[in-house]
Write a protein that holds these residues in place. Structure first.
Motif, PDB file in Angstrom:
ATOM      1  N   ARG A  54      -2.933   0.948  -3.815  1.00 22.00           N
ATOM      2  CA  ARG A  54      -1.671   1.383  -4.412  1.00 22.00           C
ATOM      3  C   ARG A  54      -2.027   2.516  -5.366  1.00 22.00           C
ATOM      4  O   ARG A  54      -2.713   2.305  -6.372  1.00 22.00           O
ATOM      5  CB  ARG A  54      -0.993   0.241  -5.165  1.00 22.00           C
ATOM      6  CG  ARG A  54      -0.209  -0.717  -4.267  1.00 22.00           C
ATOM      7  CD  ARG A  54      -1.076  -1.673  -3.517  1.00 22.00           C
ATOM      8  NE  ARG A  54      -1.622  -2.703  -4.403  1.00 22.00           N
ATOM      9  CZ  ARG A  54      -2.603  -3.515  -4.071  1.00 22.00           C
ATOM     10  NH1 ARG A  54      -3.197  -3.436  -2.889  1.00 22.00           N
ATOM     11  NH2 ARG A  54      -3.032  -4.420  -4.922  1.00 22.00           N
TER      12      ARG A  54
ATOM     13  N   GLU B 214       0.842  -1.196   0.000  1.00 19.63           N
ATOM     14  CA  GLU B 214       0.000   0.000   0.000  1.00 19.63           C
ATOM     15  C   GLU B 214       0.874   1.241   0.000  1.00 19.63           C
ATOM     16  O   GLU B 214       1.909   1.293   0.664  1.00 19.63           O
ATOM     17  CB  GLU B 214      -0.892  -0.026   1.241  1.00 19.63           C
ATOM     18  CG  GLU B 214      -1.743   1.216   1.446  1.00 19.63           C
ATOM     19  CD  GLU B 214      -2.551   1.146   2.732  1.00 19.63           C
ATOM     20  OE1 GLU B 214      -3.216   2.145   3.051  1.00 19.63           O
ATOM     21  OE2 GLU B 214      -2.530   0.087   3.396  1.00 19.63           O
TER      22      GLU B 214
ATOM     23  N   GLY C  14      -4.724  -2.625   1.073  1.00 17.88           N
ATOM     24  CA  GLY C  14      -4.724  -1.172   0.956  1.00 17.88           C
ATOM     25  C   GLY C  14      -4.444  -0.727  -0.467  1.00 17.88           C
ATOM     26  O   GLY C  14      -3.865  -1.473  -1.270  1.00 17.88           O
TER      27      GLY C  14
END
Length: 467
Positions: free
Chosen positions: A128, A91, A126
């Motif tokens: 990117r 992330e 999460g």
């Protein structure tokens, strides 16, 4: 639903990890310019600059690291060349050393697509986030990713939760989003104007009643484009019932409708100067006491009588009535999508939609659009010499060709009988499914032939800024 607008952001010099792109041809030159430390790190990770390979380059501090990744051609990025990175990197925020990712932003976003409707206990990874200097292109690329995700979501949803009424709900949500008008003809009301749609869907019962969904949008003075999508929400094969192995994926038999709806969303989102008419004949091909039978003669909207050679050739029946209606308004162009034949998959495999068209210029434009959009199709012939395979002794036409030859072609020839002769028409026999995962393209429902057709329409009807 994945929030694609959060995955592609304007580069305002925010903190981000740098991504350096190389290709195999330029790898040695790039490597020679690196310090000994980097060469040793790259060698330890066995990075050689090939497509989808990558290496992590540590920096001075724990969070100060960068990435080098391989692509097939550094000068001509594909839609999917950064997709594997987007699947596996931690992330965070990233930017390209070159500043511009072009079409690769699509794969970056679609790689983070998740179909988690039935897996609520699984926490998504999460985001990117890719930073881009091409700020003016962000909205268009996000709309493309959203359209791809719409196809995937609709096709991935099981038939119990994606019947004709839910497909209608999905169309209504798109209509309301863009201020389009929508009309729906349901159940027994179909019997007079759309008898083949009614015949195919009547055995599914009241809760899964067939319907014709229509959406209209745009300035009446603009060129008229009709888009038709096969919406068979589940196909048992009818009384010519499929074996269980062939029935397993039939939740995807509304993939043509999913493509048509996603294309309509792209057209309206880009505000293309066209008058759009979207038609989705939605039904479930079920087995029941009132199911249509092999040997039955169906009447159609345009007056042709159709002998039923096989109840499992039902998609062309619902499309026939919808195409007939589409042609009554004298559109400049008719486009239809359908998961129509297994023969098309035998001919061109799962990745390539089989393309049929009655216009040579349209065929050329589609070939170019497929290359430019990195979304190819493959043209098959509308070979009139096979029309005799659809002959009937007691009706105008049979819905299933005899002998098993040229199944995709005879299906297209059947549809051709419901399109006005002087109207440009394009038929895409698409699989709408990816049997195995690739970077940015998970196993499951897939948009195949969506981006190329939209690109063609942009070139044909877009404003000067869009062309």
């Amino acid at each position: 639903m994945t929030e694609f607008s959060e995955l592609l952001k304007a580069d305002n010099n925010q903190p981000a990890h740098m991504i350096q792109i190389v290709d195999a041809a330029g790898f040695e030159t790039w490597l020679a310019a690196q310090p000994d430390r980097v060469r040793a790190i790259v060698a330890a990770q066995k990075f050689s600059g090939k497509g989808y390979e990558h290496a992590i380059i540590p920096g001075e501090g724990p969070a100060d690291w960068s990435v080098v990744t391989g692509v097939a051609n550094q000068a001509n990025l594909s839609a999917w060349c950064l997709a594997k990175l987007a699947e596996i990197l931690p992330e965070g925020h990233y930017r390209l050393a070159q500043g511009q990712a072009g079409p690769a932003t699509l794969g970056w976003m679609t790689a983070q697509y998740r179909f988690d409707r039935y897996r609520k206990d699984e926490a998504p990874p999460g985001p990117r986030v890719l930073l881009t200097e091409e700020v003016a292109k962000i909205d268009a690329q996000v709309r493309l990713a959203e359209a791809v995700a719409l196809v995937r979501d609709l096709v991935n949803t099981p038939a119990a939760d994606m019947g004709p009424s839910q497909l209608e709900d999905a169309a209504r949500a798109v209509a309301e989003e863009f201020g389009a008008s929508m009309t729906v003809t349901r159940g027994d009301a179909l019997e007079q104007g759309f008898p083949m749609i009614h015949a195919v869907g009547r055995a599914a019962g009241k809760d899964f009643a067939p319907r014709l969904i229509e959406l209209r949008w745009g300035d009446p003075s603009h060129p008229h484009v009709a888009v038709v999508g096969k919406g068979i929400c589940f196909d048992s094969g009818g009384l010519d019932i499929k074996p269980s192995s062939a029935m397993r994926l039939m939740k995807k038999d509304m993939g043509g409708a999913a493509h048509a709806l996603a294309l309509a969303r792209l057209i309206m989102g880009a505000r293309l100067p066209v008058r759009l008419h979207l038609l989705i004949p939605a039904a479930e091909n079920a087995v029941g006491a009132n199911a249509f039978r092999p040997g039955d003669i169906l009447h159609s909207r345009n007056g042709l009588t159709v002998e039923i050679g096989n109840t499992d050739a039902e998609g062309r029946l619902v499309l026939g009535d919808a195409l007939a209606l589409a042609g009554e308004d004298s559109p400049e162009l008719i486009i239809d999508y359908a998961t129509l034949t297994g023969a098309a998959r035998v001919a061109v495999g799962p990745d390539l939609p089989a393309l049929f068209t009655n216009d040579e210029g349209l065929a050329t434009d589609m070939e170019e659009a497929g290359k430019e959009a990195d979304d190819p199709s493959w043209r098959l012939p509308l070979w009139d010499g096979y029309a005799d395979m659809l002959k009937s002794d007691i009706a105008d036409i049979n819905n299933a060709g005899e002998g098993g030859f040229a199944g995709a072609i005879t299906a297209a020839l059947f549809l051709k009988r419901f399109v006005p002769e002087d109207t440009k028409w394009m038929h895409l026999d698409t699989f709408a499914w990816r049997p195995s995962a690739r970077p940015g393209r998970p196993k499951g429902g897939e948009a195949l032939g969506l981006r190329s057709v939209f690109h063609l329409l942009q070139r044909r009807y877009g404003t000067p800024a869009q062309k």
